[in-house]
Scaffold this motif. Structure first.
Motif, PDB file in Angstrom:
ATOM      1  N   PHE A 176       0.833  -1.195   0.000  1.00 28.33           N
ATOM      2  CA  PHE A 176       0.000   0.000   0.000  1.00 28.33           C
ATOM      3  C   PHE A 176       0.871   1.250   0.000  1.00 28.33           C
ATOM      4  N   LYS A 177       0.338   2.310  -0.579  1.00 29.65           N
ATOM      5  CA  LYS A 177       0.980   3.619  -0.505  1.00 29.65           C
ATOM      6  C   LYS A 177       0.177   4.491   0.436  1.00 29.65           C
ATOM      7  N   ASN A 178       0.866   5.078   1.397  1.00 25.20           N
ATOM      8  CA  ASN A 178       0.216   5.992   2.332  1.00 25.20           C
ATOM      9  C   ASN A 178       0.012   7.330   1.635  1.00 25.20           C
ATOM     10  N   GLN A 179      -1.241   7.721   1.447  1.00 29.19           N
ATOM     11  CA  GLN A 179      -1.543   8.949   0.712  1.00 29.19           C
ATOM     12  C   GLN A 179      -1.101  10.199   1.467  1.00 29.19           C
ATOM     13  N   VAL A 180      -0.929  10.095   2.780  1.00 30.45           N
ATOM     14  CA  VAL A 180      -0.524  11.252   3.575  1.00 30.45           C
ATOM     15  C   VAL A 180       0.905  11.672   3.240  1.00 30.45           C
ATOM     16  N   CYS A 181       1.776  10.676   3.013  1.00 29.31           N
ATOM     17  CA  CYS A 181       3.209  10.965   2.892  1.00 29.31           C
ATOM     18  C   CYS A 181       3.881  10.264   1.724  1.00 29.31           C
ATOM     19  N   THR A 182       3.132   9.491   0.949  1.00 31.39           N
ATOM     20  CA  THR A 182       3.612   8.687  -0.186  1.00 31.39           C
ATOM     21  C   THR A 182       4.572   7.582   0.233  1.00 31.39           C
ATOM     22  N   ASN A 183       4.644   7.264   1.533  1.00 26.95           N
ATOM     23  CA  ASN A 183       5.477   6.145   1.974  1.00 26.95           C
ATOM     24  C   ASN A 183       4.886   4.832   1.486  1.00 26.95           C
ATOM     25  N   LEU A 184       5.734   3.909   1.087  1.00 25.76           N
ATOM     26  CA  LEU A 184       5.280   2.580   0.715  1.00 25.76           C
ATOM     27  C   LEU A 184       5.236   1.687   1.948  1.00 25.76           C
ATOM     28  N   CYS A 185       4.171   0.917   2.068  1.00 24.35           N
ATOM     29  CA  CYS A 185       4.003  -0.036   3.161  1.00 24.35           C
ATOM     30  C   CYS A 185       4.088  -1.436   2.556  1.00 24.35           C
ATOM     31  N   ILE A 186       5.156  -2.150   2.874  1.00 22.24           N
ATOM     32  CA  ILE A 186       5.399  -3.467   2.275  1.00 22.24           C
ATOM     33  C   ILE A 186       5.806  -4.435   3.376  1.00 22.24           C
ATOM     34  N   SER A 187       5.296  -5.653   3.307  1.00 23.53           N
ATOM     35  CA  SER A 187       5.727  -6.701   4.231  1.00 23.53           C
ATOM     36  C   SER A 187       6.472  -7.772   3.440  1.00 23.53           C
ATOM     37  N   THR A 188       7.150  -8.657   4.139  1.00 24.15           N
ATOM     38  CA  THR A 188       7.863  -9.729   3.447  1.00 24.15           C
ATOM     39  C   THR A 188       6.902 -10.654   2.710  1.00 24.15           C
ATOM     40  N   ASP A 189       5.658 -10.750   3.192  1.00 26.69           N
ATOM     41  CA  ASP A 189       4.660 -11.588   2.521  1.00 26.69           C
ATOM     42  C   ASP A 189       4.245 -10.996   1.175  1.00 26.69           C
ATOM     43  N   GLY A 190       4.435  -9.694   1.004  1.00 23.95           N
ATOM     44  CA  GLY A 190       4.071  -9.046  -0.248  1.00 23.95           C
ATOM     45  C   GLY A 190       5.271  -8.688  -1.090  1.00 23.95           C
ATOM     46  N   LEU A 191       6.385  -9.359  -0.853  1.00 23.49           N
ATOM     47  CA  LEU A 191       7.618  -9.020  -1.562  1.00 23.49           C
ATOM     48  C   LEU A 191       8.350 -10.278  -1.998  1.00 23.49           C
ATOM     49  N   GLU A 226      13.878  -4.114   0.151  1.00 18.01           N
ATOM     50  CA  GLU A 226      14.252  -4.941   1.288  1.00 18.01           C
ATOM     51  C   GLU A 226      14.216  -4.133   2.586  1.00 18.01           C
ATOM     52  N   ARG A 227      14.714  -2.912   2.546  1.00 18.69           N
ATOM     53  CA  ARG A 227      14.706  -2.075   3.746  1.00 18.69           C
ATOM     54  C   ARG A 227      13.282  -1.673   4.126  1.00 18.69           C
ATOM     55  N   ASN A 228      12.434  -1.493   3.135  1.00 15.55           N
ATOM     56  CA  ASN A 228      11.058  -1.118   3.419  1.00 15.55           C
ATOM     57  C   ASN A 228      10.332  -2.258   4.132  1.00 15.55           C
ATOM     58  N   ALA A 229      10.467  -3.467   3.595  1.00 15.08           N
ATOM     59  CA  ALA A 229       9.836  -4.629   4.237  1.00 15.08           C
ATOM     60  C   ALA A 229      10.433  -4.878   5.612  1.00 15.08           C
ATOM     61  N   ASN A 230      11.724  -4.638   5.760  1.00 16.93           N
ATOM     62  CA  ASN A 230      12.375  -4.826   7.049  1.00 16.93           C
ATOM     63  C   ASN A 230      11.816  -3.878   8.104  1.00 16.93           C
ATOM     64  N   ALA A 231      11.474  -2.649   7.704  1.00 18.95           N
ATOM     65  CA  ALA A 231      10.885  -1.689   8.645  1.00 18.95           C
ATOM     66  C   ALA A 231       9.582  -2.241   9.214  1.00 18.95           C
ATOM     67  N   PHE A 232       8.771  -2.869   8.356  1.00 19.10           N
ATOM     68  CA  PHE A 232       7.505  -3.455   8.810  1.00 19.10           C
ATOM     69  C   PHE A 232       7.764  -4.588   9.799  1.00 19.10           C
ATOM     70  N   GLU A 233       8.698  -5.471   9.452  1.00 18.85           N
ATOM     71  CA  GLU A 233       8.985  -6.610  10.325  1.00 18.85           C
ATOM     72  C   GLU A 233       9.580  -6.136  11.651  1.00 18.85           C
ATOM     73  N   PHE A 234      10.407  -5.101  11.599  1.00 18.85           N
ATOM     74  CA  PHE A 234      11.025  -4.580  12.814  1.00 18.85           C
ATOM     75  C   PHE A 234       9.980  -4.011  13.771  1.00 18.85           C
ATOM     76  N   VAL A 235       9.081  -3.172  13.254  1.00 16.77           N
ATOM     77  CA  VAL A 235       8.074  -2.546  14.110  1.00 16.77           C
ATOM     78  C   VAL A 235       7.053  -3.585  14.582  1.00 16.77           C
ATOM     79  N   THR A 236       6.722  -4.546  13.724  1.00 15.75           N
ATOM     80  CA  THR A 236       5.826  -5.621  14.157  1.00 15.75           C
ATOM     81  C   THR A 236       6.450  -6.410  15.308  1.00 15.75           C
ATOM     82  N   GLY A 237       7.754  -6.654  15.225  1.00 22.19           N
ATOM     83  CA  GLY A 237       8.447  -7.334  16.318  1.00 22.19           C
ATOM     84  C   GLY A 237       8.419  -6.524  17.599  1.00 22.19           C
TER      85      GLY A 237
END
Length: 325
Positions: free
Chosen positions: A164-179, A299-310
């Motif tokens: 997903f793309k966050n419309q507020v800031c154009t950040n991409l939200c990616i998880s390892t399951d979607g990559l 890879e860094r984007n998906a890692n951010a998701f996994e890190f914060v989820t952890g």
């Protein structure tokens, strides 16, 4: 390495952001430029392998992804691909070998881009997460620096994501399951199959639920400072010391950007008492990740998701976490 020459006008290589009829904002920055699909098709050469076999062109990769997206979401509006390129490789045609740079005509100049990233946004498939509007986004990365163009053609490597793309800031939200960062194919047809497989297997509801959950956990100012300090320390640990800890791929400059935006980001900065919830922390990380080169960004984007989820899991279950404790 041989090159297939296509009529090229290098003066038109980059188009202005305001002229791009795609989603607004940059999903990656670093040293990238925005270009059109027609520029890649008509004004760039296509690198060959040593056996004269052609690589799968950036434009073919984008077209293949676009076709699969339209096939999977036939009744929805899909925006044109937003394309970013970097590491331009310049050349000239053989007849211009003795000319000075000033004497070269546009038709005698050749270019291609070593790295290409793109996203295709489906704005009609949007969700609201933590008061932010997110739209479904599919895209990919091709990095020719990861191919050996001086050898015979073998399986070619591609990276594809859905998130997903966050419309507020154009950040991409990616998880390892979607990559999928290791797609290896020999044809465009095989590439389409891999892209379709990733889209079909993507668990949208699970991903959205995990992002929604982030806002339920917060770090106070002391915890945030402690976590940032441990993040800086992590980059200097040896391999064995990293094994039992959450993986972190951000570099020191990006961690510094997170700290700066903790104070100053207009959308995701700290609250008045210094607290920051993990959703805001996650977006500070994905925003800082925009400074990554194309071949490291996903890879860094998906890692951010996994890190914060952890981090969220540790706070919820009250378990030990090296970054928090």
């Amino acid at each position: 390495m041989e090159l297939i020459t296509i009529n090229n006008s290098i003066e038109k290589q980059v188009i202005l952001e305001k002229d791009v009829t795609v989603s607004q904002g940059n999903f990656i920055e670093a040293n990238t430029e925005c270009v059109s699909l027609s520029h890649l098709k008509n004004e760039c050469i296509i690198p060959n392998y040593s056996d004269s076999e052609s690589t799968i062109a950036h434009s073919e990769f984008i077209d293949a992804t676009n076709e699969v997206v339209h096939a999977n979401f036939p009744e929805t509006s899909v925006l044109e691909p937003n394309i970013r390129i970097s590491h331009i490789i310049k050349g000239r045609v053989p007849t211009a070998i003795r000319k000075s740079v000033k004497e070269l005509s546009p038709k005698e100049k050749t270019i291609y881009y070593q790295r290409c990233a793109f996203m295709i946004e489906v704005p009609s498939l949007s969700e609201n997460v933590n008061n932010n509007k997110l739209s479904l986004t599919i895209g990919g990365v091709r990095a020719l620096n990861q191919e050996n163009l001086y050898s015979k053609r073998s399986l070619e490597k591609f990276k594809v994501f859905i998130g997903f793309k966050n419309q507020v800031c154009t950040n991409l939200c990616i998880s390892t399951d979607g990559l999928n960062t290791d797609i290896r194919v020999s044809s465009v047809a095989e590439l389409k199959d891999k892209i379709n497989e990733l889209i079909q297997q993507f668990d949208k509801d699970r991903f959205l639920g995990n992002m929604e959950r982030m806002s339920k956990f917060s770090l106070n100012e002391l915890q945030f400072g402690h976590t940032i300090g441990k993040m800086r320390m992590y980059t200097h640990l040896n391999r064995e010391e990293k094994l039992d800890k959450l993986a972190l791929l951000m570099n020191d400059n990006q961690i510094g950007t997170v700290v700066k935006n903790y104070y100053h980001d207009p959308n995701f900065s700290r609250s008045r008492n210094g607290d920051i919830n993990l959703w805001d922390f996650y977006n500070l990380m994905t925003d800082a990740n925009k400074s990554s080169y194309i071949d490291l960004n996903l890879e860094r984007n998906a890692n951010a998701f996994e890190f914060v989820t952890g981090m969220a899991n540790s706070l919820q279950n009250q378990t030990y976490n090296w970054f928090l404790n």
